[in-house]
Scaffold this active site. Structure first.
Site, mmCIF file in Angstrom:
data_model
loop_
_atom_site.group_PDB
_atom_site.id
_atom_site.type_symbol
_atom_site.label_atom_id
_atom_site.label_comp_id
_atom_site.label_asym_id
_atom_site.label_seq_id
_atom_site.Cartn_x
_atom_site.Cartn_y
_atom_site.Cartn_z
ATOM 1 N N ARG A 125 -17.817 16.330 85.749
ATOM 2 C CA ARG A 125 -18.986 15.537 85.328
ATOM 3 C C ARG A 125 -19.810 16.215 84.234
ATOM 4 N NH1 ARG A 125 -19.421 14.965 90.869
ATOM 5 N NH2 ARG A 125 -18.522 13.003 91.608
ATOM 6 N N LYS A 148 -21.311 12.286 69.543
ATOM 7 C CA LYS A 148 -20.318 11.255 69.928
ATOM 8 C C LYS A 148 -18.984 11.951 70.141
ATOM 9 C CE LYS A 148 -21.359 6.929 67.593
ATOM 10 N NZ LYS A 148 -20.729 6.004 66.631
ATOM 11 N N GLU A 190 -17.114 10.932 52.950
ATOM 12 C CA GLU A 190 -18.251 10.874 53.889
ATOM 13 C C GLU A 190 -19.516 11.461 53.244
ATOM 14 O OE1 GLU A 190 -18.143 9.333 56.742
ATOM 15 O OE2 GLU A 190 -16.040 9.312 57.345
ATOM 16 N N GLU A 244 -26.878 4.695 69.131
ATOM 17 C CA GLU A 244 -26.458 3.646 68.198
ATOM 18 C C GLU A 244 -26.857 2.238 68.604
ATOM 19 O OE1 GLU A 244 -22.587 4.284 66.494
ATOM 20 O OE2 GLU A 244 -22.587 2.308 65.577
ATOM 21 N N ARG A 248 -28.689 4.191 63.660
ATOM 22 C CA ARG A 248 -27.428 4.943 63.556
ATOM 23 C C ARG A 248 -26.295 4.104 62.959
ATOM 24 N NH1 ARG A 248 -25.236 9.542 67.842
ATOM 25 N NH2 ARG A 248 -23.437 10.153 66.621
ATOM 26 N N ASN A 252 -22.219 3.634 59.528
ATOM 27 C CA ASN A 252 -20.963 2.874 59.444
ATOM 28 C C ASN A 252 -20.734 2.252 58.074
ATOM 29 O OD1 ASN A 252 -20.028 3.274 62.056
ATOM 30 N ND2 ASN A 252 -21.419 1.710 62.837
ATOM 31 N N HIS A 255 -17.336 1.599 56.785
ATOM 32 C CA HIS A 255 -16.416 1.802 57.905
ATOM 33 C C HIS A 255 -15.866 0.507 58.502
ATOM 34 C CE1 HIS A 255 -17.665 5.914 57.550
ATOM 35 N NE2 HIS A 255 -16.937 6.296 58.578
ATOM 36 N N HIS A 259 -12.132 0.687 58.776
ATOM 37 C CA HIS A 259 -11.369 0.699 60.029
ATOM 38 C C HIS A 259 -10.224 -0.308 59.997
ATOM 39 C CE1 HIS A 259 -14.935 2.644 62.345
ATOM 40 N NE2 HIS A 259 -14.101 3.549 61.883
HETATM 41 N N1 LIG Z 1 -17.441 11.890 66.814
HETATM 42 C C1 LIG Z 1 -17.847 11.417 65.673
HETATM 43 O O1 LIG Z 1 -19.036 11.172 65.463
HETATM 44 C C2 LIG Z 1 -16.848 11.205 64.577
HETATM 45 C C3 LIG Z 1 -17.297 10.907 63.295
HETATM 46 C C4 LIG Z 1 -16.354 10.767 62.301
HETATM 47 C C5 LIG Z 1 -14.999 10.928 62.576
HETATM 48 N N2 LIG Z 1 -14.610 11.218 63.842
HETATM 49 C C6 LIG Z 1 -13.188 11.409 64.158
HETATM 50 O O2 LIG Z 1 -12.718 12.523 63.425
HETATM 51 C C7 LIG Z 1 -11.309 12.389 63.262
HETATM 52 C C8 LIG Z 1 -10.926 12.791 61.859
HETATM 53 O O3 LIG Z 1 -11.283 14.123 61.657
HETATM 54 P P1 LIG Z 1 -10.578 15.030 60.540
HETATM 55 O O4 LIG Z 1 -10.488 14.270 59.282
HETATM 56 O O5 LIG Z 1 -11.298 16.319 60.572
HETATM 57 O O6 LIG Z 1 -9.085 15.134 61.075
HETATM 58 P P2 LIG Z 1 -8.256 16.262 61.866
HETATM 59 O O7 LIG Z 1 -9.027 16.888 62.926
HETATM 60 O O8 LIG Z 1 -6.978 15.608 62.236
HETATM 61 O O9 LIG Z 1 -7.955 17.343 60.746
HETATM 62 C C9 LIG Z 1 -7.160 16.990 59.638
HETATM 63 C C10 LIG Z 1 -6.000 17.976 59.449
HETATM 64 O O10 LIG Z 1 -6.508 19.188 58.913
HETATM 65 C C11 LIG Z 1 -6.028 20.290 59.658
HETATM 66 N N3 LIG Z 1 -7.062 21.312 59.531
HETATM 67 C C12 LIG Z 1 -8.283 21.316 60.127
HETATM 68 N N4 LIG Z 1 -9.022 22.329 59.664
HETATM 69 C C13 LIG Z 1 -8.261 23.006 58.782
HETATM 70 C C14 LIG Z 1 -8.484 24.136 57.957
HETATM 71 N N5 LIG Z 1 -9.674 24.742 57.917
HETATM 72 N N6 LIG Z 1 -7.480 24.569 57.172
HETATM 73 C C15 LIG Z 1 -6.285 23.909 57.161
HETATM 74 N N7 LIG Z 1 -6.028 22.819 57.888
HETATM 75 C C16 LIG Z 1 -7.007 22.370 58.700
HETATM 76 C C17 LIG Z 1 -5.802 19.737 61.031
HETATM 77 O O11 LIG Z 1 -4.889 20.502 61.748
HETATM 78 C C18 LIG Z 1 -5.263 18.350 60.724
HETATM 79 O O12 LIG Z 1 -3.907 18.422 60.436
HETATM 80 C C19 LIG Z 1 -10.968 10.964 63.622
HETATM 81 O O13 LIG Z 1 -10.309 10.950 64.861
HETATM 82 C C20 LIG Z 1 -12.312 10.282 63.734
HETATM 83 O O14 LIG Z 1 -12.309 9.230 64.678
HETATM 84 C C21 LIG Z 1 -15.495 11.365 64.840
HETATM 85 ZN ZN LIG Z 2 -16.231 8.252 58.977
#
Ligand SMILES: NC(=O)c1ccc[n+]([C@@H]2O[C@H](COP(=O)([O-])OP(=O)(O)OC[C@H]3O[C@@H](n4cnc5c(N)ncnc54)[C@H](O)[C@@H]3O)[C@@H](O)[C@H]2O)c1
Ligand SMILES: [Zn+2]
Length: 366
Positions: A125, A148, A190, A244, A248, A252, A255, A259
């Site tokens: 939890r 999030k 972003e 949100e 917030r 988006n 997005h 999406h």
């Molecule tokens: N929680 C939130 O508020 C929120 C907001 C935006 C996006 N997201 C989520 O984030 C995800 C996308 O994140 P992302 O773009 O970071 O993708 P990711 O975590 O898949 O990273 C992208 C790639 O880069 C590699 N990588 C990471 N750091 C590295 C580094 N320093 N050097 C070399 N390689 C590296 C990873 O292994 C992966 O292959 C999605 O799932 C999305 O839904 C969440």
């Molecule tokens: Zn985004």
């Protein structure tokens, strides 16, 4: 090093930003947790790519806590952001007798952060301590801050999740040096989004001077301050509307259509950032055509996105994109809050019925 603070309803995050701070991660985390009950075990969750690059350094840093430090490596990729992966972490935690007072450290991009954060929010939890060490630009400016967390279901992205503010977010822009170019660029989409919705100056700062974005000392400093500006905006927005229900939503921007594009691309052929870039351009075009967005925004945004090699032309028929968008969990009761910009730095959120949305999307072509 810059230090920012996000005050959430249930707990607050200390957000530390500075080049090279990964090498002080242990000390910095311990200082932030001082006065609180310290963990008696730590688990670092990371992905297979990041593990090779930074796991050893982080494990060494965390030795300062003088408690057992474990690591759990997940396979890299969005396709592993699911309950199976979370389940394996639960098993690992329980096998190591992890308790509620212990600590999870998320070391990686947005995928790792979402999985580890969700695990921390749900195991027993909720685990007491969560540290986010984001290693992609997207994770540094967006996903690691704001609480999030979540994973995907076969039916759609981020359909299971929880809000859990991390206690500490440790942002070291130096780790971005190892990012493949296209992943860095995706994060820039972003960054540009924050310029569109809140702070026009970000667009000037994000302008590419010459060639590569981060090759000189000056450029590196610029990147760090750019990250800090984006994080500061995210904090302001989240503090006002953590769950949100209003403000917030402006995050988006780009997005809703983005999406839809990601879905059509099976979450593989397009990165999130590329999809968001096209989504922002589409929103600017729709906004200008409807008289919501000032003329000229579309052109300026397009030039900036293209300077990073981000795509601005929709790769699928508009009718297909619209269909794919209908699966968005944010469409409720047949309508959606669609984010337009009035001008750079100012949003205009319109509640549109899906039919109004379909009509407005006609300006995007066939
Ligand atoms: N929680 C939130 O508020 C929120 C907001 C935006 C996006 N997201 C989520 O984030 C995800 C996308 O994140 P992302 O773009 O970071 O993708 P990711 O975590 O898949 O990273 C992208 C790639 O880069 C590699 N990588 C990471 N750091 C590295 C580094 N320093 N050097 C070399 N390689 C590296 C990873 O292994 C992966 O292959 C999605 O799932 C999305 O839904 C969440
Ligand atoms: Zn985004």
């Amino acid at each position: 090093m810059r230090k920012l603070n996000l005050k959430g309803k249930h707990n607050s995050s200390a957000i530390l930003i500075g080049r090279g701070i990964l090498n002080q991660a242990g000390e910095l985390c311990r200082a932030e947790l001082s006065g609180r009950k310290l963990p008696s075990a730590i688990c670092v969750v990371t992905d297979s790519n990041v593990a090779e690059l930074y796991l050893k350094a982080v494990l060494e840093q965390l030795a300062i806590f003088e408690v057992p430090v474990y690591s759990h490596v997940i396979p890299a990729g969005e396709e592993f952001k699911n309950l199976d992966t979370v389940s394996k972490i639960y098993e690992d935690l329980s096998a190591n007798r992890f308790g509620r007072d212990d600590m999870i450290v998320a070391l990686g991009g947005g995928v790792t952060g979402d999985i580890a954060g969700f695990t921390a929010a749900t195991y027993m939890r909720g685990i007491r301590h969560l540290v986010q060490i984001p290693t992609t630009l997207l994770a540094q400016v967006d996903s690691s801050v704001g609480g999030k967390t979540g994973v995907d279901l076969p039916l759609g992205k981020n359909l299971v999740g929880a809000f859990r503010q991390p206690d500490v977010v440790l942002i070291d822009p130096a780790v971005l040096d190892s990012l493949p170019e296209h992943i860095f660029t995706g994060g820039m989409a972003e960054v540009i989004k924050y310029g569109c919705i809140w702070d026009e100056e970000i667009l000037d700062l994000a302008k590419k001077e010459n060639g590569s974005a981060v090759d000189s000392k000056q450029e590196k400093e610029k990147l760090e301050s750019l990250i800090a500006r984006c994080v500061a905006i995210k904090i302001r927005v989240v503090e006002e509307d953590e769950t949100e229900e209003g403000l917030r939503r402006i995050l988006n921007f780009g997005h809703t259509i983005g999406h839809g594009l990601e879905k059509l691309a099976d979450f593989t052929d397009l990165s999130h950032g590329e999809a968001v870039a096209m989504g922002m351009i589409a929103a600017a075009q729709m906004g200008e055509s409807a008289g919501i967005t000032e003329e000229g925004c579309y052109d300026r945004l397009k030039t900036l996105l293209q300077s990073y090699g981000l795509p601005t032309k929709l790769p699928y028929p508009v009718a297909d994109i619209y269909q794919a968008m209908m699966a968005d969990k944010k469409i409720q009761g047949g309508s959606i809050h669609f984010i337009f910009i009035e001008n750079f730095g100012k949003t205009d959120t319109r509640k549109l019925s899906v039919e109004e949305l379909r009509q407005m999307m006609k300006v995007l072509g066939d």
